[in-house]
Design a protein around this motif. Structure first.
Motif, PDB file in Angstrom:
ATOM      1  N   LEU A   1       0.409  -1.279  -0.263  1.00  0.00           N
ATOM      2  CA  LEU A   1       0.507  -0.418   0.012  1.00  0.00           C
ATOM      3  C   LEU A   1       1.019   1.301  -0.331  1.00  0.00           C
ATOM      4  O   LEU A   1       0.136   2.009  -0.791  1.00  0.00           O
ATOM      5  N   LYS A   2       1.447   0.968   0.678  1.00  0.00           N
ATOM      6  CA  LYS A   2       2.756   2.721   1.111  1.00  0.00           C
ATOM      7  C   LYS A   2       4.064   2.502   0.116  1.00  0.00           C
ATOM      8  O   LYS A   2       4.904   1.633   0.410  1.00  0.00           O
ATOM      9  N   ALA A   3       4.220   3.981   0.165  1.00  0.00           N
ATOM     10  CA  ALA A   3       5.039   4.000  -1.002  1.00  0.00           C
ATOM     11  C   ALA A   3       7.058   4.017  -0.172  1.00  0.00           C
ATOM     12  O   ALA A   3       7.677   3.350  -0.810  1.00  0.00           O
ATOM     13  N   ASP A   4       5.926   4.631   0.870  1.00  0.00           N
ATOM     14  CA  ASP A   4       7.260   4.900   1.890  1.00  0.00           C
ATOM     15  C   ASP A   4       7.976   3.358   3.163  1.00  0.00           C
ATOM     16  O   ASP A   4       8.624   3.294   3.682  1.00  0.00           O
ATOM     17  N   HIS A   5       6.894   2.323   2.585  1.00  0.00           N
ATOM     18  CA  HIS A   5       7.329   0.883   2.960  1.00  0.00           C
ATOM     19  C   HIS A   5       8.943   0.655   3.191  1.00  0.00           C
ATOM     20  O   HIS A   5       8.915   0.668   1.659  1.00  0.00           O
ATOM     21  N   PRO A   6       9.615  -0.043   3.906  1.00  0.00           N
ATOM     22  CA  PRO A   6      11.386  -0.133   3.778  1.00  0.00           C
ATOM     23  C   PRO A   6      11.307  -1.585   2.582  1.00  0.00           C
ATOM     24  O   PRO A   6      11.649  -1.518   1.686  1.00  0.00           O
TER      25      PRO A   6
ATOM     26  N   TYR B   1      -1.216  -7.611  -8.987  1.00  0.00           N
ATOM     27  CA  TYR B   1      -2.915  -7.904  -8.325  1.00  0.00           C
ATOM     28  C   TYR B   1      -3.518  -6.984  -7.305  1.00  0.00           C
ATOM     29  O   TYR B   1      -4.506  -6.262  -7.438  1.00  0.00           O
ATOM     30  N   PHE B   2      -3.086  -5.784  -6.226  1.00  0.00           N
ATOM     31  CA  PHE B   2      -2.900  -5.394  -5.304  1.00  0.00           C
ATOM     32  C   PHE B   2      -3.491  -4.082  -6.319  1.00  0.00           C
ATOM     33  O   PHE B   2      -4.693  -3.182  -5.731  1.00  0.00           O
ATOM     34  N   GLN B   3      -2.623  -3.364  -6.977  1.00  0.00           N
ATOM     35  CA  GLN B   3      -3.133  -2.241  -7.996  1.00  0.00           C
ATOM     36  C   GLN B   3      -4.268  -2.519  -8.480  1.00  0.00           C
ATOM     37  O   GLN B   3      -5.521  -1.406  -9.125  1.00  0.00           O
TER      38      GLN B   3
ATOM     39  N   GLY C   1      -7.546  -2.432  -7.582  1.00  0.00           N
ATOM     40  CA  GLY C   1      -7.825  -1.189  -7.094  1.00  0.00           C
ATOM     41  C   GLY C   1      -7.792  -0.922  -4.967  1.00  0.00           C
ATOM     42  O   GLY C   1      -8.621  -0.020  -4.874  1.00  0.00           O
ATOM     43  N   MET C   2      -7.264  -2.014  -4.718  1.00  0.00           N
ATOM     44  CA  MET C   2      -6.888  -1.828  -3.398  1.00  0.00           C
ATOM     45  C   MET C   2      -6.521  -0.999  -2.684  1.00  0.00           C
ATOM     46  O   MET C   2      -5.979   0.070  -2.263  1.00  0.00           O
ATOM     47  N   ASP C   3      -5.359  -0.211  -3.873  1.00  0.00           N
ATOM     48  CA  ASP C   3      -4.473   1.532  -3.349  1.00  0.00           C
ATOM     49  C   ASP C   3      -5.344   2.442  -2.964  1.00  0.00           C
ATOM     50  O   ASP C   3      -4.857   3.009  -2.226  1.00  0.00           O
ATOM     51  N   LYS C   4      -6.414   2.348  -3.943  1.00  0.00           N
ATOM     52  CA  LYS C   4      -7.529   3.417  -3.984  1.00  0.00           C
ATOM     53  C   LYS C   4      -8.555   3.343  -3.037  1.00  0.00           C
ATOM     54  O   LYS C   4      -8.936   4.054  -2.283  1.00  0.00           O
TER      55      LYS C   4
ATOM     56  N   SER D   1      -6.554   2.718   5.437  1.00  0.00           N
ATOM     57  CA  SER D   1      -4.814   2.790   6.405  1.00  0.00           C
ATOM     58  C   SER D   1      -5.154   1.671   6.531  1.00  0.00           C
ATOM     59  O   SER D   1      -6.807   0.851   6.743  1.00  0.00           O
ATOM     60  N   VAL D   2      -4.603   1.137   7.609  1.00  0.00           N
ATOM     61  CA  VAL D   2      -4.102  -0.171   8.509  1.00  0.00           C
ATOM     62  C   VAL D   2      -3.435  -0.164   9.634  1.00  0.00           C
ATOM     63  O   VAL D   2      -2.404  -0.113   8.839  1.00  0.00           O
ATOM     64  N   GLY D   3      -4.166  -0.226  10.849  1.00  0.00           N
ATOM     65  CA  GLY D   3      -3.828   0.422  11.561  1.00  0.00           C
ATOM     66  C   GLY D   3      -4.179  -0.948  13.076  1.00  0.00           C
ATOM     67  O   GLY D   3      -4.781  -1.876  12.119  1.00  0.00           O
ATOM     68  N   LYS D   4      -2.886  -0.985  13.724  1.00  0.00           N
ATOM     69  CA  LYS D   4      -3.113  -1.940  14.879  1.00  0.00           C
ATOM     70  C   LYS D   4      -3.786  -1.177  16.029  1.00  0.00           C
ATOM     71  O   LYS D   4      -3.720  -0.480  16.674  1.00  0.00           O
ATOM     72  N   ILE D   5      -5.012  -2.482  16.716  1.00  0.00           N
ATOM     73  CA  ILE D   5      -5.044  -1.506  18.036  1.00  0.00           C
ATOM     74  C   ILE D   5      -4.833  -2.235  18.972  1.00  0.00           C
ATOM     75  O   ILE D   5      -4.429  -1.630  19.922  1.00  0.00           O
TER      76      ILE D   5
END
Lengths: 335, 535
Positions: free
Chosen positions: B124-129, B140-142, B145-148, B152-156
């Motif tokens: 998802l993120k272009a700045d991910h290492p 496939y992801f793109q 259309g998952m990128d759009k 966000s994906v967050g940790k609770i």
């Protein structure tokens, strides 16, 4: 030796063929890669652009020649790794098979030709002639499948495909299975079993691929030998009462083999490549041949181009090598 | 000298038993696959070959497809809740799930939320290492259309994850079951990064799946070892080997000799031989695809529903299945196959009936027929292996009811482009679904939106139908959705903008000794439930 100009022209010709011919084939890599999703024009265009396939064809070609002359064949569309790396990993399997085929072809083809020449018009001669005709005209693909059917399925003597029984987990060190299975790491675990398994697996592909070269060597040796046996110096040798075998091996064969080396050598390289492509595919042999086939299916242009170019260079080098060998072997050329 | 040669000869001739190539022991299963995976990471691959070599062996996803079908079942996520606005998903993660311990990695912790974040954010993120590692192409992801879609994906906390979408999307859960949503180890990624070998993540894979990676010999074999700590049903077979065998007839010979126990894609010519062989079993299932003939409803005479129905009656679909697919397909009545949930056969069907076709044409005012053009598929596709041949058969069938058909075709890119612009009258096309959701077929192929987006090849835009599939898209209640889709299928069959022709089949050759194999419409094989019958 081949003149430099000719060499360059030939190379240029090969680049043209390598680049343009595959593009005449229907289907394009992007569609094959993204499948039905190729129907989404945006995604299609993006992929096309990323692979630089949206540039004018001639521009792509210039880029290819420019990079290739610097030894860079680009990256595989499918795996993303450099073509050189991909090809290097696969050469050992092909060379191993090729060496086995050369040995078998010479060991069977040349003696068969000699025998046929000595016993001209005998039953043996006719059998060898007919046999070589069959061997020559047999389609490799069909022969491979028939051999599998007979030797593996019906007689149960050989494995169907692959390079090694899956019971042996050999890590490739040299890539040559016959060597890798003899390395201490392998022998410590399996003794010589893995080595014999590798030999065993080599048998059918070698037979399949050697059918044509055996036939060619046999026919050429027979023709050449027949001619030499009719020469005056052989008659003289006979008249002097020299033993027949001695005449054949010492006097006749050496001269008879000269044209066999030249034509046979060249023929061998071209037929070996064609044969390798089919044979490796049938027997699941992980060499350059099966890699090319897969790349053609995937329209992996950089890999196909790189392979054709390398093979072209190989043929040119063999040509030169054979030329050299001929000079060494033929005393009349040594002046 | 002779003493040395003798064993060699004996070995070559197969006389030495210890060297023979007998069937492997009961704890090893050999799977004859058709090619080499381009990579061992399902996030960056698209091919079916790579899918089988990674998705169901090495990795798990938050959710997975239930055996043999397209319904979603819990996997690494034990449960989930969806917010009222359908935009926030909260997943409760399974505890005690171990990552593979391999020769190159020993995990120090169990699977947790960090791994989900790592795997999704890589794409998802272009700045991910790890985003750029391995080329950074997440097609496939793109493509999905998952990128759009994913905001966000967050940790609770360590065992719960929140995914926020930009808009409601009912098929999102099934998207999560797709191969590219496999979960990789964040800890492994971190270690590789420290060691300066990030690219290894796609070459030496570590997952939570039923089998762990052992070794890969290019174009030859991939070896897997059972994961004894697998969270699901423990794999019964210890060693799994993929023997890469490109030729279909050779795969069959290997099956017959017991050199492999499962083989993919048998050659159509061999199917009967396999059925007749008592050592072997043939497993077959409709795959998740459809080959169809689309009629441009914006152009006369196909704007007349009677004409479309007449064409549907005039086509002898069973004959196409026999001649074009060599029997390896099933005649279709709907845009998706019966293995898909919400399928119904209570729709209007059009069996081969030239008399009815003529009558309908007369009723529509075309008693003398008409002339039209049909575009035939220029490429071979699983859903239609030979468009030209099918076109010729269709031409002959339609001639019998008075419709004069001219066949035409273009190169594939031009073909798609011209269809998109609506230049066609009748056109052959198809679709392979990959997330097991009816939306993946109905919305993509037949919604009003898709007319402008260019994937609705009949340019069908019917208010009732469009409302049904749009409503179904907005709810996540499977029962409600199922009902809506059934109604949509009924409406569609009355309008018949596309004539479904066939669903091709997925085949596997199995040794009679293998148990527990379930075919999957996505052409994916699950290995954990497999076992051997005792001799």
């Amino acid at each position: 030796m081949i003149k430099l100009g000719t060499l360059l022209c030939t190379l240029l010709g090969i680049t043209l063929i390598a680049f343009f011919v595959i593009r005449l084939a229907p289907g394009n890599p992007v569609l094959l890669m993204i499948g039905e999703r190729g129907a989404d024009p945006r995604q299609y265009q993006e992929a096309l652009h990323r692979l630089s396939l949206d540039r004018p064809l001639f521009e792509q070609y210039l880029g290819f020649v420019g990079r290739a002359s610097g030894g860079d064949f680009g990256s595989s569309i499918v795996s993303g790794r450099s073509v050189q790396t991909e090809l290097l990993a696969r050469w050992p399997a092909t060379i191993e098979l090729g060496v086995a085929v050369i040995l078998l072809s010479l060991l069977v083809g040349v003696p068969a030709g000699v025998i046929a020449a000595i016993r001209r018009r005998s039953v043996v001669d006719k059998l060898i002639t007919v046999g070589s005709l069959i061997g020559y005209s047999m389609p490799v693909f069909w022969l491979g499948l028939v051999l599998i059917l007979v030797f593996s399925e019906m007689l149960g003597l050989t494995p169907v495909s692959g390079r090694l029984d899956i019971a042996f987990d050999i890590r490739p060190a040299t890539g040559f299975m016959l060597i890798d299975t003899l390395l201490p790491e392998a022998t410590a675990r399996y003794g010589l079993d893995a080595f014999f398994s590798a030999l065993h697996h080599l048998l059918l592909p070698t037979l399949t691929m050697a059918a044509t070269p055996i036939a060619v060597f046999a026919r050429m040796t027979r023709a050449s030998m027949s001619e030499v046996l009719g020469e005056d110096y052989i008659r003289t040798a006979r008249a002097k009462g020299l033993a027949a075998l001695r005449i054949i091996w010492l006097h006749a064969l050496r001269n008879a083999l000269l044209p066999v080396i030249t034509v046979g050598g060249l023929f061998f390289v071209s037929s070996a490549i064609a044969g390798a492509i089919l044979t490796e595919t049938i027997f699941g042999w992980p060499g350059v041949g099966s890699y090319i086939v897969n790349s053609v299916y995937a329209r992996d242009y950089p890999v196909i181009q790189g392979s054709i170019l390398l093979i072209g260079v190989l043929v040119i080098l063999t040509n030169a090598g054979v030329d050299l060998l001929y000079r060494v072997a033929n005393p009349r050329m040594r002046v | 000298m002779n003493k040395k040669i003798a064993p060699l000869l004996a070995a070559l001739l197969g006389a030495a038993p210890q060297l023979s190539h007998a069937a492997p022991a009961d704890d090893t299963l050999v799977y004859c696959s058709e090619g080499s995976p381009e990579s061992l990471n399902p996030q960056i691959t698209l091919s079916g070959t790579a899918r089988n070599a990674t998705t169901t062996t090495l990795y798990d996803r938050l959710v997975d497809f239930a055996p043999g079908g397209s319904r979603v079942a819990p996997a690494l996520a034990e449960s989930w809740t969806v917010s009222a606005d359908q935009k926030t998903y909260v997943f409760k993660l399974r505890r005690g799930v171990k990552f593979h311990k391999t020769a190159f990695f020993t995990p120090s912790r169990d699977f947790n939320a960090d791994d989900v974040l790592f795997s999704f954010n890589r794409q998802l993120k272009a700045d991910h290492p790890f985003h750029a590692v391995g080329g950074g192409n997440y097609q496939y992801f793109q493509g999905m259309g998952m990128d759009k879609l994913i905001a966000s994906v967050g940790k609770i906390d360590d065992y719960s994850v929140r995914i926020v979408l930009t808009r409601p999307e009912a098929p999102f859960l099934t998207d999560l079951a797709m191969p590219f949503m496999s979960i990789l180890s964040a800890e492994y990624g971190g270690r590789l990064q420290k060691a300066g070998r990030p690219a290894d993540i796609d070459i030496l894979p570590v997952g939570t799946g039923p089998y762990a990676f052992s070794s890969y010999l290019k174009d030859s074999t991939i070896r897997y070892a059972a994961n004894p700590q697998y969270w699901g049903a423990k794999p019964k077979i210890r060693n799994l080997v993929f023997a890469i065998t490109p030729d279909a007839s050779v795969r069959l010979q290997k099956m017959k000799k017991g050199e492999c126990q499962i083989a993919v894609s048998p050659s159509p010519a061999d199917l009967q031989i396999i059925r007749d062989n008592r050592q072997l079993r043939l497993s077959e299932q409709d795959s998740m695809n459809i080959g169809y003939l689309a009629m441009n409803v914006e152009k006369p005479p196909f704007n007349n529903v009677l004409v479309r129905r007449a064409v549907a009656y005039a086509l002898n679909k069973q004959a196409y299945v026999n001649a074009v697919y060599l029997g390896n397909a099933k005649v279709a009545i709907n845009p998706y196959p019966p293995t898909m949930w919400s399928y119904t056969d209570k729709v209007q069907t059009y069996g081969y009936d030239p008399v009815k076709a003529r009558a309908l044409l007369a009723q529509a005012g075309y008693a003398k027929g008409f002339s039209t053009t049909l575009w035939t598929l220029p490429v071979s596709r699983p859903y239609n292996p030979n468009g030209r041949k099918m076109g010729e058969m269709m031409q002959a069938d339609l001639a019998k009811v008075g419709i004069k058909v001219e066949l035409a075709t273009f190169d594939w890119a031009t073909y798609l482009d011209k269809v998109k612009r609506g230049e066609h009258q009748m056109v052959q096309l198809g679709w392979s679904g990959d997330n097991g959701d009816p939306d993946n077929f109905l919305y993509t192929l037949l919604s009003c939106d898709s007319v402008t987006r260019g994937s609705n090849n009949s340019r069908y835009c019917q208010p009732t139908f469009n409302k049904l599939i749009s409503d179904a898209r907005r709810t996540d209640d499977a029962k409600v959705r199922s009902k809506l889709y059934q109604q949509a299928l009924q409406q569609l069959s009355k309008d018949e903008p596309i004539i479904p022709i066939a669903h091709s089949k997925v085949y596997r050759v199995l040794s009679a000794r293998v148990n527990g194999f379930v075919v999957n419409p996505f052409d994916m094989d699950y290995f954990a439930p497999l076992s051997y019958q005792n001799r």
